[in-house]
Design a protein around this motif. Structure first.
Motif, PDB file in Angstrom:
ATOM      1  N   ALA A 234      41.465  43.716  39.965  1.00 42.09           N
ATOM      2  CA  ALA A 234      42.076  44.065  41.181  1.00 42.09           C
ATOM      3  C   ALA A 234      43.085  43.157  41.361  1.00 42.09           C
ATOM      4  O   ALA A 234      44.249  43.322  41.848  1.00 42.09           O
ATOM      5  CB  ALA A 234      41.011  44.071  42.168  1.00 42.09           C
ATOM      6  N   ALA A 235      42.804  41.782  40.975  1.00 40.05           N
ATOM      7  CA  ALA A 235      43.974  40.664  41.224  1.00 40.05           C
ATOM      8  C   ALA A 235      45.039  40.922  40.492  1.00 40.05           C
ATOM      9  O   ALA A 235      46.038  40.597  40.709  1.00 40.05           O
ATOM     10  CB  ALA A 235      43.131  39.553  40.929  1.00 40.05           C
TER      11      ALA A 235
ATOM     12  N   VAL B 214      42.735  27.557  43.149  1.00 39.63           N
ATOM     13  CA  VAL B 214      43.963  26.695  43.432  1.00 39.63           C
ATOM     14  C   VAL B 214      45.315  27.422  43.378  1.00 39.63           C
ATOM     15  O   VAL B 214      46.186  27.270  44.224  1.00 39.63           O
ATOM     16  CB  VAL B 214      44.072  25.559  42.044  1.00 39.63           C
ATOM     17  N   VAL B 215      45.410  28.319  42.428  1.00 36.51           N
ATOM     18  CA  VAL B 215      46.519  29.118  42.112  1.00 36.51           C
ATOM     19  C   VAL B 215      46.828  30.063  43.235  1.00 36.51           C
ATOM     20  O   VAL B 215      47.714  30.376  43.936  1.00 36.51           O
ATOM     21  CB  VAL B 215      46.657  29.992  41.088  1.00 36.51           C
ATOM     22  N   SER B 216      45.609  30.691  43.966  1.00 38.16           N
ATOM     23  CA  SER B 216      45.748  31.560  45.071  1.00 38.16           C
ATOM     24  C   SER B 216      46.330  30.527  46.031  1.00 38.16           C
ATOM     25  O   SER B 216      46.877  31.045  47.138  1.00 38.16           O
ATOM     26  CB  SER B 216      44.229  31.832  45.363  1.00 38.16           C
ATOM     27  N   ILE B 217      45.802  29.280  46.345  1.00 36.63           N
ATOM     28  CA  ILE B 217      46.457  28.764  47.618  1.00 36.63           C
ATOM     29  C   ILE B 217      47.816  28.412  47.464  1.00 36.63           C
ATOM     30  O   ILE B 217      48.620  28.524  48.384  1.00 36.63           O
ATOM     31  CB  ILE B 217      45.564  26.936  47.457  1.00 36.63           C
TER      32      ILE B 217
ATOM     33  N   LEU C 219      52.211  41.575  51.021  1.00 39.46           N
ATOM     34  CA  LEU C 219      51.046  41.515  52.114  1.00 39.46           C
ATOM     35  C   LEU C 219      49.422  41.635  51.196  1.00 39.46           C
ATOM     36  O   LEU C 219      48.684  41.226  51.415  1.00 39.46           O
ATOM     37  CB  LEU C 219      51.054  42.563  52.952  1.00 39.46           C
ATOM     38  N   LEU C 220      49.674  42.378  50.220  1.00 35.93           N
ATOM     39  CA  LEU C 220      48.632  42.816  49.108  1.00 35.93           C
ATOM     40  C   LEU C 220      48.331  41.522  48.472  1.00 35.93           C
ATOM     41  O   LEU C 220      47.194  41.107  48.498  1.00 35.93           O
ATOM     42  CB  LEU C 220      48.689  43.807  48.361  1.00 35.93           C
ATOM     43  N   LEU C 221      49.286  40.783  48.162  1.00 36.55           N
ATOM     44  CA  LEU C 221      49.008  39.623  47.345  1.00 36.55           C
ATOM     45  C   LEU C 221      48.340  38.480  48.200  1.00 36.55           C
ATOM     46  O   LEU C 221      47.187  37.876  47.899  1.00 36.55           O
ATOM     47  CB  LEU C 221      50.418  39.336  46.736  1.00 36.55           C
ATOM     48  N   GLN C 222      48.963  38.239  49.317  1.00 40.44           N
ATOM     49  CA  GLN C 222      48.489  37.480  50.310  1.00 40.44           C
ATOM     50  C   GLN C 222      47.052  37.683  50.877  1.00 40.44           C
ATOM     51  O   GLN C 222      46.212  36.652  50.925  1.00 40.44           O
ATOM     52  CB  GLN C 222      49.454  37.004  51.423  1.00 40.44           C
ATOM     53  N   THR C 223      46.755  38.999  50.738  1.00 36.92           N
ATOM     54  CA  THR C 223      45.281  39.419  51.351  1.00 36.92           C
ATOM     55  C   THR C 223      44.459  38.958  50.250  1.00 36.92           C
ATOM     56  O   THR C 223      43.294  38.356  50.382  1.00 36.92           O
ATOM     57  CB  THR C 223      45.253  40.702  51.737  1.00 36.92           C
ATOM     58  N   GLY C 224      44.834  39.140  49.029  1.00 34.90           N
ATOM     59  CA  GLY C 224      43.897  39.093  47.649  1.00 34.90           C
ATOM     60  C   GLY C 224      43.842  37.266  47.659  1.00 34.90           C
ATOM     61  O   GLY C 224      42.472  36.814  47.366  1.00 34.90           O
ATOM     62  N   CYS C 225      44.881  36.688  47.941  1.00 33.23           N
ATOM     63  CA  CYS C 225      44.776  35.179  47.702  1.00 33.23           C
ATOM     64  C   CYS C 225      43.923  34.530  48.836  1.00 33.23           C
ATOM     65  O   CYS C 225      43.013  33.798  48.581  1.00 33.23           O
ATOM     66  CB  CYS C 225      46.141  34.617  47.770  1.00 33.23           C
ATOM     67  N   ALA C 226      43.944  35.004  50.062  1.00 29.90           N
ATOM     68  CA  ALA C 226      43.160  34.677  51.082  1.00 29.90           C
ATOM     69  C   ALA C 226      41.634  34.959  50.773  1.00 29.90           C
ATOM     70  O   ALA C 226      40.881  34.269  51.086  1.00 29.90           O
ATOM     71  CB  ALA C 226      43.453  35.531  52.342  1.00 29.90           C
ATOM     72  N   LEU C 227      41.215  36.170  50.464  1.00 27.18           N
ATOM     73  CA  LEU C 227      39.886  36.573  49.990  1.00 27.18           C
ATOM     74  C   LEU C 227      39.575  35.499  48.972  1.00 27.18           C
ATOM     75  O   LEU C 227      38.269  35.098  49.269  1.00 27.18           O
ATOM     76  CB  LEU C 227      39.928  37.880  49.511  1.00 27.18           C
ATOM     77  N   GLN C 228      40.260  35.168  47.908  1.00 22.88           N
ATOM     78  CA  GLN C 228      39.702  34.224  46.993  1.00 22.88           C
ATOM     79  C   GLN C 228      39.347  32.992  47.522  1.00 22.88           C
ATOM     80  O   GLN C 228      38.352  32.304  47.306  1.00 22.88           O
ATOM     81  CB  GLN C 228      40.907  34.018  45.689  1.00 22.88           C
TER      82      GLN C 228
END
Length: 285
Positions: free
Chosen positions: A227-228, A180-183, A244-253
């Motif tokens: 890693a997160a 939810v937080v990643s979204i 970009l790194l944060l959005q990549t990590g959130c997208a993977l989650q």
């Protein structure tokens, strides 16, 4: 024991001889184990996540502060605290299996999970609806309530339903909270964000089976959490490529949250087909 004073005929109860004797008489249900201490750390992290969301994001927005860096640091701190809560939640179960657990361990675990993975992410969604430019506050409040109630129902069902060893029914609340937080952190348009949040809430109360984090899976989960945290720290301090790194990590989650149910559903369908095939074979003369 009550002692009667022969002069006054009044009753009095002698004090405990020592603190050690009082400790020995304490019921087992009131003694905290090491696993319980980790569980309380989980609850503390959840409460502090709400604190940083309020003081670093909501209050500056309400007072008209333009310190965007402070909001970014506070958002990162709040999410890191939720991640730490997930670490405590992971280890309290491992410690409870290796060492003794107090009789109130299960209740403590559910209450702590409700704070860290129910209240904290729901409040994060609520504040998002108040500070985001394209968000609708009342609709976001409704989505936050849906997330909170989904976690409440999931934890209540977990206490009542017996599952086969090594499996959860429904998305685990720590995984759901982080999804939810990643979204929210992906900063998508409001409607897709809202639909994704409601979808995660549905997965938490669904009958989809999720594997418990044990062995290699627990190590992988811990590595992903570390890693997160690094991605969040890079984003908070505005490191090159941090966004970009944060959005990549959130997208993977989010992708993991969507893919695991698909694999679980495919496995159940294959198991059902195999059982039907075996039944038909057994009926043949």
């Amino acid at each position: 024991m009550t002692v009667i004073d022969p002069d006054t005929q009044a009753g009095w109860v002698p004090e405990a001889e020592s603190e050690e004797d009082a400790g020995e008489d304490m019921p087992l249900s009131l003694r905290l184990s090491i696993a319980d201490t980790l569980t309380l750390g989980n609850a503390t992290c959840g409460f502090m996540a709400v604190y940083f969301t309020t003081t670093g994001i909501l209050i500056p927005h309400l007072t008209g502060s333009d310190e965007s860096g402070m909001a970014r640091h506070s958002a990162a701190t709040a999410v890191i605290l939720m991640l730490l809560a997930a670490v405590f939640d992971l280890f309290d179960g491992l410690v409870a299996r290796k060492l003794r657990s107090s009789p109130m361990g299960a209740e403590l675990d559910n209450l702590s999970d409700l704070i860290s993975f129910g209240l904290a992410p729901a409040y994060f969604v609520l504040v998002y609806g108040m500070v985001a430019d394209d968000a609708h506050q009342r609709v976001s409040a409704l989505a936050a309530i849906v997330v909170l109630l989904a976690v409440v129902l999931r934890l209540a069902r977990f206490s009542c339903v017996t599952m086969k060893d090594g499996m959860f029914q429904g998305m685990p609340s720590p995984f759901g909270a982080l999804t939810v937080v990643s979204i929210v952190l992906l900063e998508l348009p409001f409607v897709p964000t809202l639909l994704a949040i409601v979808g995660v809430a549905w997965l938490m109360v669904s009958r989809v089976e999720y594997p418990k984090p044990r062995g290699v899976l627990a190590v992988a989960m811990l590595s992903w959490i570390v890693a997160a945290m690094g991605l969040l720290a890079a984003w908070a301090f505005d490191a090159p490529g941090g966004q970009l790194l944060l959005q990549t990590g959130c997208a993977l989650q989010v992708v993991l949250g969507a893919v695991i149910p698909l694999f679980a559903t495919a496995r159940r369908v294959n198991t059902f087909r195999d059982n039907r095939r075996e039944a038909r074979t057994a009926q043949l003369p």
